[in-house]
Design a protein around this motif. Structure first.
Motif, PDB file in Angstrom:
ATOM      1  N   TYR A  19       0.861  -1.181   0.000  1.00  0.00           N
ATOM      2  CA  TYR A  19       0.000   0.000   0.000  1.00  0.00           C
ATOM      3  C   TYR A  19       0.898   1.231   0.000  1.00  0.00           C
ATOM      4  O   TYR A  19       1.844   1.307   0.778  1.00  0.00           O
ATOM      5  CB  TYR A  19      -0.874  -0.028   1.243  1.00  0.00           C
ATOM      6  N   TYR A  20       0.593   2.177  -0.851  1.00  0.00           N
ATOM      7  CA  TYR A  20       1.488   3.329  -0.966  1.00  0.00           C
ATOM      8  C   TYR A  20       0.679   4.559  -1.354  1.00  0.00           C
ATOM      9  O   TYR A  20      -0.190   4.500  -2.228  1.00  0.00           O
ATOM     10  CB  TYR A  20       2.557   3.047  -2.030  1.00  0.00           C
TER      11      TYR A  20
ATOM     12  N   THR B 168       0.423  -0.236  11.160  1.00  0.00           N
ATOM     13  CA  THR B 168       0.431  -0.189   9.700  1.00  0.00           C
ATOM     14  C   THR B 168      -0.993  -0.215   9.169  1.00  0.00           C
ATOM     15  O   THR B 168      -1.363   0.548   8.258  1.00  0.00           O
ATOM     16  CB  THR B 168       1.234  -1.368   9.136  1.00  0.00           C
TER      17      THR B 168
ATOM     18  N   ARG C 226      -3.271   3.097   7.431  1.00  0.00           N
ATOM     19  CA  ARG C 226      -3.948   3.044   6.139  1.00  0.00           C
ATOM     20  C   ARG C 226      -5.348   3.634   6.250  1.00  0.00           C
ATOM     21  O   ARG C 226      -5.788   4.404   5.383  1.00  0.00           O
ATOM     22  CB  ARG C 226      -4.007   1.606   5.633  1.00  0.00           C
TER      23      ARG C 226
ATOM     24  N   ASN D 178       4.022   3.548   4.283  1.00  0.00           N
ATOM     25  CA  ASN D 178       2.788   3.820   3.547  1.00  0.00           C
ATOM     26  C   ASN D 178       2.797   5.085   2.698  1.00  0.00           C
ATOM     27  O   ASN D 178       1.898   5.279   1.882  1.00  0.00           O
ATOM     28  CB  ASN D 178       1.608   3.898   4.523  1.00  0.00           C
TER      29      ASN D 178
END
Length: 364
Positions: free
Chosen positions: A42-43, A351, A355, A69
């Motif tokens: 995920y970025y 993490t 998100r 992220n």
């Protein structure tokens, strides 16, 4: 066999049992961790300026999660929010808590950051214990996140336009199963400051705890009435998260008792809001693969299954009965702790939380 030889033989047998038990615990934890699904990559192509509070376990978890992220994560200071925003021109400034170590000109700094067209967000993680201060701060940020479900409508009522309930989580680089030295072993462990409800609980438990290996760590435990029975268990003062994690790993059972929310109970909750949400300790204990006995909070069932992932109690009497039961039932205690470990690492790391937070904070 003479008395000395008998004592040596008993000590060897006890060490063998402890070693076997620890090996079994860690072997089970390792098996559980192999089953935890690795999240899909995920970025977000954004730069975030993160302003920490000084809560090491939370700050490090958020910082590491942001670095995984987003394109770039810059860590600033409470005193230098505006200066860092000018220097780095981030897409988002994320402030943790905004209390205790933050300067009086925090609001003025945030106003100037917003005037630059930079989006600002604050995540309150001490709710509802400092509403005297958070009530003043909330309307000055573009977004407000709070780990306390009971505070969402409160901040909206004060004029904050975008308010979201965002639970806390665990930093698995700090809190995880690990092999530790025997000095951390205990039957029962509690780590936290001696708020008055905790003092009352441990005073009631004192006769039951006598003769067991117990660790009680934190500040203000001089408040206890039963220091005659509990004094030998006390380890006063602040404890670093790395040490806390070792004690959680070494304990057969860890007690989690949330602080009271009433004004005057070591709180600045001048609005008298109730507390319905679980603390970060809930995630941190279970992340160590240790059985947790926690008092009840309304949102607990959204994250854990009482009686399956962890155990709950509503009184000192119920806690004592469950402590006695799980100290005698090793297999049930281990298996519940393993289930709590899986649930935590699968669903409740920073993490994963980051998100969710970024999706809300960066939405148009």
């Amino acid at each position: 066999m003479n008395k000395v030889a008998q004592q040596q033989s008993a000590a060897i047998a006890a060490n063998y049992r402890d070693g076997y038990r620890e090996g079994l615990r860690l072997g089970g934890c390792e098996s559980i961790l192999k089953r935890v699904r690795v999240p899909e990559p995920y970025y977000r192509d954004v730069k975030v300026l993160y302003i920490p509070q000084g809560f090491e376990s939370i700050d490090s978890g958020i910082r590491d999660a942001l670095q995984k992220n987003v394109r770039e994560c810059v860590v600033g200071t409470a005193e230098g929010i505006l200066e860092a925003a000018r220097a780095h021109r981030p897409d988002l400034v994320l402030v943790l808590n905004g209390l205790h170590v933050f300067p009086e000109n925090q609001v003025e700094q945030i106003k100037e950051v917003r005037a630059m067209g930079i989006r600002t967000a604050i995540w309150f993680v001490d709710d509802p214990y400092f509403t005297s201060s958070t009530s003043v701060l909330s309307s000055h940020y573009d977004l407000v996140f709070t780990h306390e479900m009971n505070c969402v409508s409160f901040y909206k009522g004060l004029g904050a336009r975008r308010v979201h309930y965002m639970p806390l989580a665990v930093h698995p680089e700090l809190y995880a199963p690990r092999r530790i030295s025997p000095e951390y072993d205990s039957d029962i462990c509690f780590i936290g400051n001696a708020f008055w409800n905790r003092v009352e609980l441990f005073d009631k438990l004192a006769p039951f705890l006598t003769g067991k290996k117990v660790i009680i760590a934190g500040g203000f435990w001089e408040r206890l009435n039963r220091k005659d029975l509990l004094g030998e268990f006390i380890r006063p003062g602040w404890m670093a998260p790395e040490e806390v994690a070792k004690h959680y790993n070494g304990a057969r059972i860890v007690i989690n008792l949330h602080r009271p929310s009433e004004p005057g109970q070591d709180n600045q909750n001048s609005f008298g809001l109730g507390a319905n949400s679980i603390n970060p300790r809930t995630y941190e204990i279970s992340a160590c693969g240790t059985l947790q006995l926690t008092d009840w909070r309304k949102d607990l069932v959204q994250y854990y299954r009482p009686g399956y992932d962890l155990e709950t109690f509503t009184s000192a009497e119920e806690l004592q009965l469950k402590l006695a039961y799980y100290l005698e039932h090793e297999k049930e205690r281990r298996e519940m702790a393993w289930r709590g470990l899986y649930t935590t690492m699968e669903r409740h790391t920073y993490t994963m939380r980051m998100r969710s937070l970024l999706a809300l904070a960066l939405a148009e």
